[in-house]
Design a protein around this motif. Structure first.
Motif, mmCIF file in Angstrom:
data_model
loop_
_atom_site.group_PDB
_atom_site.id
_atom_site.type_symbol
_atom_site.label_atom_id
_atom_site.label_comp_id
_atom_site.label_asym_id
_atom_site.label_seq_id
_atom_site.Cartn_x
_atom_site.Cartn_y
_atom_site.Cartn_z
ATOM 1 N N THR A 150 8.644 -53.278 -2.261
ATOM 2 C CA THR A 150 9.395 -53.697 -3.452
ATOM 3 C C THR A 150 10.722 -52.956 -3.546
ATOM 4 N N PHE A 151 10.722 -51.662 -3.243
ATOM 5 C CA PHE A 151 11.960 -50.882 -3.277
ATOM 6 C C PHE A 151 12.965 -51.426 -2.266
ATOM 7 N N GLY A 152 12.492 -51.734 -1.051
ATOM 8 C CA GLY A 152 13.391 -52.232 -0.014
ATOM 9 C C GLY A 152 13.993 -53.577 -0.374
ATOM 10 N N VAL A 153 13.198 -54.478 -1.007
ATOM 11 C CA VAL A 153 13.694 -55.807 -1.369
ATOM 12 C C VAL A 153 14.698 -55.710 -2.523
ATOM 13 N N ASP A 154 14.358 -54.931 -3.550
ATOM 14 C CA ASP A 154 15.258 -54.822 -4.718
ATOM 15 C C ASP A 154 16.571 -54.125 -4.360
ATOM 16 N N ALA A 155 16.550 -53.296 -3.310
ATOM 17 C CA ALA A 155 17.779 -52.612 -2.897
ATOM 18 C C ALA A 155 18.808 -53.584 -2.335
ATOM 19 N N GLN A 156 18.373 -54.797 -1.944
ATOM 20 C CA GLN A 156 19.300 -55.776 -1.378
ATOM 21 C C GLN A 156 20.165 -56.431 -2.466
ATOM 22 N N LYS A 157 19.700 -56.435 -3.731
ATOM 23 C CA LYS A 157 20.431 -57.069 -4.843
ATOM 24 C C LYS A 157 20.847 -58.500 -4.462
ATOM 25 N N ALA A 158 19.888 -59.238 -3.914
ATOM 26 C CA ALA A 158 20.157 -60.603 -3.456
ATOM 27 C C ALA A 158 20.216 -61.574 -4.632
ATOM 28 N N ASN A 159 20.980 -62.686 -4.434
ATOM 29 C CA ASN A 159 21.017 -63.776 -5.404
ATOM 30 C C ASN A 159 19.910 -64.753 -5.004
ATOM 31 N N TRP A 160 18.796 -64.742 -5.754
ATOM 32 C CA TRP A 160 17.624 -65.510 -5.347
ATOM 33 C C TRP A 160 17.825 -67.008 -5.538
ATOM 34 N N ASN A 161 18.722 -67.421 -6.430
ATOM 35 C CA ASN A 161 19.054 -68.842 -6.550
ATOM 36 C C ASN A 161 19.706 -69.348 -5.266
ATOM 37 N N GLU A 162 20.627 -68.549 -4.737
ATOM 38 C CA GLU A 162 21.305 -68.927 -3.498
ATOM 39 C C GLU A 162 20.322 -68.899 -2.319
ATOM 40 N N GLN A 163 19.382 -67.963 -2.380
ATOM 41 C CA GLN A 163 18.354 -67.928 -1.325
ATOM 42 C C GLN A 163 17.503 -69.190 -1.355
ATOM 43 N N ALA A 164 17.230 -69.711 -2.549
ATOM 44 C CA ALA A 164 16.456 -70.951 -2.681
ATOM 45 C C ALA A 164 17.232 -72.131 -2.114
ATOM 46 N N ALA A 165 18.561 -72.162 -2.352
ATOM 47 C CA ALA A 165 19.396 -73.242 -1.828
ATOM 48 C C ALA A 165 19.429 -73.194 -0.300
ATOM 49 N N LYS A 166 19.522 -71.988 0.261
ATOM 50 C CA LYS A 166 19.525 -71.859 1.720
ATOM 51 C C LYS A 166 18.179 -72.307 2.309
ATOM 52 N N LYS A 167 17.082 -71.938 1.651
ATOM 53 C CA LYS A 167 15.756 -72.320 2.168
ATOM 54 C C LYS A 167 15.571 -73.838 2.094
ATOM 55 N N ALA A 168 16.075 -74.468 1.033
ATOM 56 C CA ALA A 168 15.996 -75.934 0.907
ATOM 57 C C ALA A 168 16.795 -76.595 2.013
ATOM 58 N N GLU A 169 17.957 -76.051 2.311
ATOM 59 C CA GLU A 169 18.781 -76.611 3.392
ATOM 60 C C GLU A 169 18.081 -76.466 4.744
ATOM 61 N N ASP A 170 17.406 -75.306 4.956
ATOM 62 C CA ASP A 170 16.667 -75.101 6.211
ATOM 63 C C ASP A 170 15.560 -76.160 6.386
ATOM 64 N N TYR A 171 14.836 -76.443 5.293
ATOM 65 C CA TYR A 171 13.762 -77.438 5.375
ATOM 66 C C TYR A 171 14.305 -78.835 5.690
ATOM 67 N N LEU A 172 15.452 -79.179 5.099
ATOM 68 C CA LEU A 172 16.009 -80.519 5.303
ATOM 69 C C LEU A 172 16.609 -80.681 6.699
ATOM 70 N N GLU A 173 16.820 -79.572 7.415
ATOM 71 C CA GLU A 173 17.388 -79.665 8.752
ATOM 72 C C GLU A 173 16.353 -80.184 9.755
ATOM 73 N N PHE A 174 15.100 -79.909 9.526
ATOM 74 C CA PHE A 174 14.092 -80.384 10.488
ATOM 75 C C PHE A 174 13.084 -81.351 9.877
ATOM 76 N N SER A 175 13.181 -81.665 8.585
ATOM 77 C CA SER A 175 12.236 -82.632 8.002
ATOM 78 C C SER A 175 12.846 -83.255 6.760
ATOM 79 N N SER A 176 12.227 -84.383 6.345
ATOM 80 C CA SER A 176 12.694 -85.068 5.145
ATOM 81 C C SER A 176 11.746 -84.761 3.996
ATOM 82 N N PHE A 177 12.349 -84.603 2.796
ATOM 83 C CA PHE A 177 11.563 -84.266 1.599
ATOM 84 C C PHE A 177 12.085 -85.059 0.410
#
Length: 207
Positions: free
Chosen positions: A152-179
């Motif tokens: 948990t400490f290592g993940v929170d230290a990244q201060k990532a934008n989790w909304n943007e991470q969700a958008a990137k993951k959605a784009e990854d899924y659409l690259e190899f499959s349809s949803f």
């Protein structure tokens, strides 16, 4: 001795006393008269000087009164004909004291443990090549053997934008499959994203 006797000189004849006394009195009277005349003349001069001084003083007083009256009249006229001058109070500018800004106290650097440092580095490595949700990345670090606390400490230290991470993951899924929209939202929620984050990611890719 009979007169005309030539054997002895005749005795001296004394001058008559009455005439000498009259002469002395005449001289004394003359001196007294001169003194009286001088006193009278001096008194006359003093009176003349006093009269002249009084006349000069009177003239001076009259002139001063006339000047004062004239000055008062001029001041009154100026006060009634000219607008009152607006008094301007010039206050000295406040002195600006330039003091060096107080340096913020340096926060003591928290010493990380070796495990925490490794968890921070491992979380950064995962985010460099793939998108993760917060909970998904913590699970991945725990799978790598880190404790829940260190992961948990290592993940929170990244201060990532989790909304943007969700958008990137959605784009990854659409690259190899349809949803479908709902199907992709469910897949992102399965990856650990919240409903709000998954909805943001799907909308960002156009669904």
């Amino acid at each position: 001795m009979p007169p005309g006797y030539g054997g002895y000189p005749p005795p001296p004849v004394a001058p008559p006393k009455k005439k000498a006394g009259k002469i002395v009195l005449a001289v004394a009277g003359g001196l007294v008269g001169l003194c009286c005349i001088g006193a009278v003349a001096s008194a006359g001069d003093d009176d003349t000087k006093k009269d002249k001084a009084a006349a000069v003083a009177t003239a001076t007083t009259t002139t001063a009164s006339a000047v004062t009256t004239t000055a008062t009249a001029v001041a009154t006229t100026a006060a009634t004909t000219q607008p009152a001058a607006v008094a301007k109070t010039t206050e000295p500018a406040a002195q600006v004291t330039t003091e060096p800004a107080a340096e913020p106290a340096a926060e003591p650097t928290k010493q990380l443990t070796v495990s925490q440092e490794n968890a921070v580095e491992k979380a950064a490595d995962y985010l460099e090549y793939s998108a993760f949700s917060r909970s998904g990345l913590i699970k991945q670090l725990k799978f790598e053997g880190f404790s829940t606390k260190d992961a948990t400490f290592g993940v929170d230290a990244q201060k990532a934008n989790w909304n943007e991470q969700a958008a990137k993951k959605a784009e990854d899924y659409l690259e190899f499959s349809s949803f479908s929209r709902s199907g992709l939202i469910k897949q992102l929620k399965f990856e650990g994203f919240t409903t709000a984050q998954a909805t943001y990611g799907v909308k960002k890719v156009g669904l």
